[in-house]
Design an enzyme around this catalytic site. Structure first.
Site, PDB file in Angstrom:
ATOM      1  N   LYS A  22      11.943 -99.786 -42.808  1.00 30.04           N
ATOM      2  CA  LYS A  22      11.486 -98.601 -42.033  1.00 30.04           C
ATOM      3  C   LYS A  22      10.080 -97.803 -42.427  1.00 30.04           C
ATOM      4  CE  LYS A  22      12.912 -94.079 -41.764  1.00 30.04           C
ATOM      5  NZ  LYS A  22      11.969 -93.076 -41.841  1.00 30.04           N
ATOM      6  N   ASN A  23       9.801 -97.562 -43.582  1.00 36.99           N
ATOM      7  CA  ASN A  23       8.657 -96.698 -44.252  1.00 36.99           C
ATOM      8  C   ASN A  23       7.354 -97.461 -44.334  1.00 36.99           C
ATOM      9  OD1 ASN A  23      10.091 -94.610 -43.609  1.00 36.99           O
ATOM     10  ND2 ASN A  23      10.635 -93.905 -45.597  1.00 36.99           N
ATOM     11  N   CYS A 116      12.561 -85.579 -39.804  1.00 35.51           N
ATOM     12  CA  CYS A 116      13.632 -84.883 -40.232  1.00 35.51           C
ATOM     13  C   CYS A 116      13.283 -83.471 -40.831  1.00 35.51           C
ATOM     14  CB  CYS A 116      14.051 -85.810 -41.522  1.00 35.51           C
ATOM     15  SG  CYS A 116      14.937 -87.148 -41.243  1.00 35.51           S
ATOM     16  N   ARG A 121       6.652 -79.630 -44.422  1.00 30.42           N
ATOM     17  CA  ARG A 121       6.054 -80.940 -44.218  1.00 30.42           C
ATOM     18  C   ARG A 121       4.801 -80.584 -43.647  1.00 30.42           C
ATOM     19  NH1 ARG A 121      10.323 -85.508 -42.209  1.00 30.42           N
ATOM     20  NH2 ARG A 121       8.920 -86.642 -43.715  1.00 30.42           N
ATOM     21  N   ASP A 305      14.730 -89.920 -50.979  1.00 31.17           N
ATOM     22  CA  ASP A 305      15.242 -90.549 -49.554  1.00 31.17           C
ATOM     23  C   ASP A 305      16.902 -91.007 -50.131  1.00 31.17           C
ATOM     24  OD1 ASP A 305      12.515 -91.868 -48.029  1.00 31.17           O
ATOM     25  OD2 ASP A 305      13.141 -89.793 -48.280  1.00 31.17           O
ATOM     26  N   ARG A 397      18.202 -93.343 -36.579  1.00 33.47           N
ATOM     27  CA  ARG A 397      16.528 -93.276 -36.792  1.00 33.47           C
ATOM     28  C   ARG A 397      16.060 -94.111 -37.818  1.00 33.47           C
ATOM     29  NH1 ARG A 397      13.906 -87.836 -38.168  1.00 33.47           N
ATOM     30  NH2 ARG A 397      12.089 -89.252 -38.060  1.00 33.47           N
TER      31      ARG A 397
HETATM   32  C1  EPZ Z   1       7.185 -90.159 -46.491  1.00 27.51           C
HETATM   33  O1  EPZ Z   1       7.325 -88.892 -45.800  1.00 27.51           O
HETATM   34  C2  EPZ Z   1       8.652 -90.863 -46.005  1.00 27.51           C
HETATM   35  N1  EPZ Z   1       8.314 -91.115 -44.396  1.00 27.51           N
HETATM   36  C3  EPZ Z   1       9.658 -89.929 -46.156  1.00 27.51           C
HETATM   37  O2  EPZ Z   1      10.916 -90.614 -45.740  1.00 27.51           O
HETATM   38  C4  EPZ Z   1       9.957 -89.921 -47.855  1.00 27.51           C
HETATM   39  O3  EPZ Z   1      10.774 -88.993 -48.062  1.00 27.51           O
HETATM   40  C5  EPZ Z   1       8.624 -89.094 -48.199  1.00 27.51           C
HETATM   41  O4  EPZ Z   1       7.304 -89.930 -48.088  1.00 27.51           O
HETATM   42  C6  EPZ Z   1       8.596 -88.864 -49.991  1.00 27.51           C
HETATM   43  O5  EPZ Z   1       8.557 -90.288 -50.446  1.00 27.51           O
HETATM   44  C7  EPZ Z   1       7.808 -92.221 -44.267  1.00 27.51           C
HETATM   45  O6  EPZ Z   1       7.117 -92.885 -44.693  1.00 27.51           O
HETATM   46  C8  EPZ Z   1       7.705 -92.592 -42.585  1.00 27.51           C
HETATM   47  P1  EPZ Z   1       5.065 -86.999 -48.253  1.00 27.51           P
HETATM   48  P2  EPZ Z   1       5.994 -88.088 -45.975  1.00 27.51           P
HETATM   49  O7  EPZ Z   1       3.785 -86.677 -47.677  1.00 27.51           O
HETATM   50  O8  EPZ Z   1       4.740 -89.070 -45.851  1.00 27.51           O
HETATM   51  C9  EPZ Z   1       4.117 -82.432 -49.447  1.00 27.51           C
HETATM   52  C10 EPZ Z   1      12.901 -91.037 -44.649  1.00 27.51           C
HETATM   53  O9  EPZ Z   1      14.239 -90.514 -44.901  1.00 27.51           O
HETATM   54  N2  EPZ Z   1       2.848 -82.712 -48.485  1.00 27.51           N
HETATM   55  O10 EPZ Z   1       4.916 -88.013 -49.621  1.00 27.51           O
HETATM   56  O11 EPZ Z   1       5.997 -86.823 -44.998  1.00 27.51           O
HETATM   57  C11 EPZ Z   1       5.209 -82.286 -48.553  1.00 27.51           C
HETATM   58  O12 EPZ Z   1       5.580 -81.240 -47.938  1.00 27.51           O
HETATM   59  C12 EPZ Z   1      11.726 -90.150 -44.719  1.00 27.51           C
HETATM   60  O13 EPZ Z   1      12.654 -92.175 -44.592  1.00 27.51           O
HETATM   61  C13 EPZ Z   1       1.849 -81.520 -48.258  1.00 27.51           C
HETATM   62  O14 EPZ Z   1       2.009 -80.576 -49.193  1.00 27.51           O
HETATM   63  O15 EPZ Z   1       5.957 -87.373 -47.555  1.00 27.51           O
HETATM   64  C14 EPZ Z   1       6.180 -82.868 -49.587  1.00 27.51           C
HETATM   65  O16 EPZ Z   1       6.688 -81.685 -50.372  1.00 27.51           O
HETATM   66  C15 EPZ Z   1      12.084 -88.597 -45.017  1.00 27.51           C
HETATM   67  N3  EPZ Z   1       0.897 -81.731 -47.462  1.00 27.51           N
HETATM   68  C16 EPZ Z   1       5.591 -83.949 -50.500  1.00 27.51           C
HETATM   69  O17 EPZ Z   1       4.160 -83.628 -50.251  1.00 27.51           O
HETATM   70  C17 EPZ Z   1       0.659 -82.887 -46.711  1.00 27.51           C
HETATM   71  O18 EPZ Z   1      -0.334 -82.890 -45.978  1.00 27.51           O
HETATM   72  C18 EPZ Z   1       6.133 -85.332 -50.232  1.00 27.51           C
HETATM   73  O19 EPZ Z   1       5.787 -85.577 -48.847  1.00 27.51           O
HETATM   74  C19 EPZ Z   1       1.784 -83.899 -46.907  1.00 27.51           C
HETATM   75  C20 EPZ Z   1       2.621 -83.697 -47.781  1.00 27.51           C
END
Ligand code: EPZ
Length: 418
Positions: A22-23, A116, A121, A305, A397
């Protein structure tokens, strides 16, 4: 709203294929806006997030046609640069479109993305990265407005290795003028897959999988045909389910390399694991032994995840465990549901303190997010007696045919519409 009715207590035995990730599929679909030529993405999982991403592309004017499980995207007729609020709220990955839409149209408008409910986020890292490439950004009435004369390569240092921000900046940079360097980039396998996909269309991206990604801007991208990698989180979910229920399963179409942190923990739990080419075999014949600690980290650390699923497993281990969630602020919403099943878990700040019990007991539980929902299903499969899991739209999802795959392993699970 559908629910699952589950009769717990049986072992899981059999062979199941793992879906396409998915990702990986989501950013790849967002990237199709960058080319005027047809792109065919192979074996796309039939899940809600993919359907919503396709709806967004269609709203932009792209043509999307399914052929079996393949999807063909033709963005030559794309003309809109605004992503509707309702769809943006459905899907966190809608934010990836900022990079590709602003690259194509020099402007983009999107409501704050949903996804989610596992934490704040924010998207500050996405927006700061786009600003470094020359995009002017204003935020008003819950919308993010992007505009630029042109995109110019630059060096971008990410405060944290955000997966989405890394991918968004890659999409904005592939056709920018000059070179872009992303430092402290996320290293997830899905980032490497996006690089491989973009390069198959003629982009010049290197370094994905390391902390530094270098992108040489090109003028145009071609079309192509692409098979994204397999879903390591779906694979990990089934492995944890077998470890929890007891069983003897074989997963096909996997890449064990992408799951090494989980496989290491499952061996600590006492599971027998064997890897052969794209197959992972797991055998679990006795009550798992607790792992003392699980800490979620950016890749290659233990994946956030799989945190909920691993916590569910810890609930029935011999011994105590501490599971710490280091990436998201509120990713323990499933814990009160597990306690309803007799789990002994206490959450303090970002850690769940788990005392293993012999068996969980069946109960009616509610899914609050995708991976927490999956954890409730595997807990119900391992529990004594009957369970129901409500609001399984969250699970739809990210898991295609979840109940069919589990049933093929002998699980007693059925979907009921209510
Ligand atoms: C991706 O989400 C995945 N989703 C998530 O999978 C996964 O949990 C996550 O990466 C971490 O591996 C997809 O790929 C569609 P991040 P993403 O930006 O990109 C902070 C699932 O279950 N952050 O790596 O949203 C954020 O708050 C989903 O398949 C900022 O502070 O995750 C978090 O604490 C859930 N500012 C950390 O980074 C930003 O601008 C990691 O988030 C962006 C993120």
């Amino acid at each position: 709203m559908d629910k699952y009715i589950i009769k717990g207590g049986g072992r899981l035995e059999g062979v199941i294929p793992v879906q396409t990730a998915k990702n990986s599929v989501l950013p790849i679909l967002a990237a199709t806006v960058l080319t005027d030529e047809e792109v065919r993405v192979l074996n796309v999982p039939d899940i809600t997030d993919v359907r919503n991403m396709v709806r967004i592309l269609t709203c932009l004017g792209c043509r999307a046609v399914w052929e079996g499980r393949d999807i063909i995207i033709d963005s030559s007729s794309a003309e809109k640069c605004e992503i509707p609020r309702a769809l943006a709220h459905e899907l966190r990955s809608s934010v990836f479109l900022l990079g590709s839409v602003v690259s194509r149209f020099r402007k983009a408008k999107i409501a704050y993305p949903g996804g989610c409910d596992i934490g704040l986020r924010p998207v500050d890292l996405h927006l700061n990265g786009l600003k470094r490439l020359g995009v002017q950004i204003t935020e008003s009435n819950g919308y993010i407005n992007c505009a630029c004369q042109k995109l110019v390569g630059n060096e971008i240092m990410l405060d944290c290795p955000s997966v989405g921000a890394t991918e968004n900046i890659m999409l904005a940079a592939v056709k920018a003028e000059g070179e872009t360097v992303i430092k402290n980039a996320a290293r997830e396998p899905e980032i490497e897959d996006l690089q491989k996909f973009l390069n198959s269309l003629g982009a010049r991206v290197k370094g994905a999988g390391t902390g530094t990604i270098v992108i040489e801007g090109v003028k145009t991208l071609s079309g192509g045909v692409y098979q994204p990698i397999s879903d390591r989180i779906e694979a990990g979910t089934f492995l944890i389910a077998a470890a929890m229920c007891g069983g003897d399963i074989e997963l096909t179409g996997t890449n064990a390399e992408n799951l090494s942190s989980l496989l290491h923990k499952l061996r600590e739990n006492g599971c027998k694991l064997r890897i052969k080419n794209d197959k992972i075999y797991l055998r679990s014949d006795r009550r798992p032994v607790s792992v003392k600690s699980v800490e979620t980290q950016p890749y290659p650390g233990f994946p956030t995840d799989l945190q909920a699923q691993m916590t569910a497993l810890c609930c029935v281990c011999a011994g105590n465990s501490i599971v710490t969630e280091n990436l998201f602020e509120t990713r323990f919403k499933y814990v009160p549901e597990l306690r309803r099943m007799g789990a002994d878990i206490t959450v303090i700040d970002r850690s769940a303190f788990v005392r293993g019990v012999e068996r969980l007991r069946g109960a009616v539980t509610v899914a609050h997010d995708l991976r927490g929902g999956a954890a409730l299903v595997i807990a119900a499969l391992a529990a004594e007696g009957d369970s129901e899991v409500l609001d399984i739209c969250h699970i739809d999802r990210g898991y295609a045919g979840f109940e069919y795959k589990l049933s093929s392993l002998g699980a007693k699970i059925k979907r009921v519409s209510i």
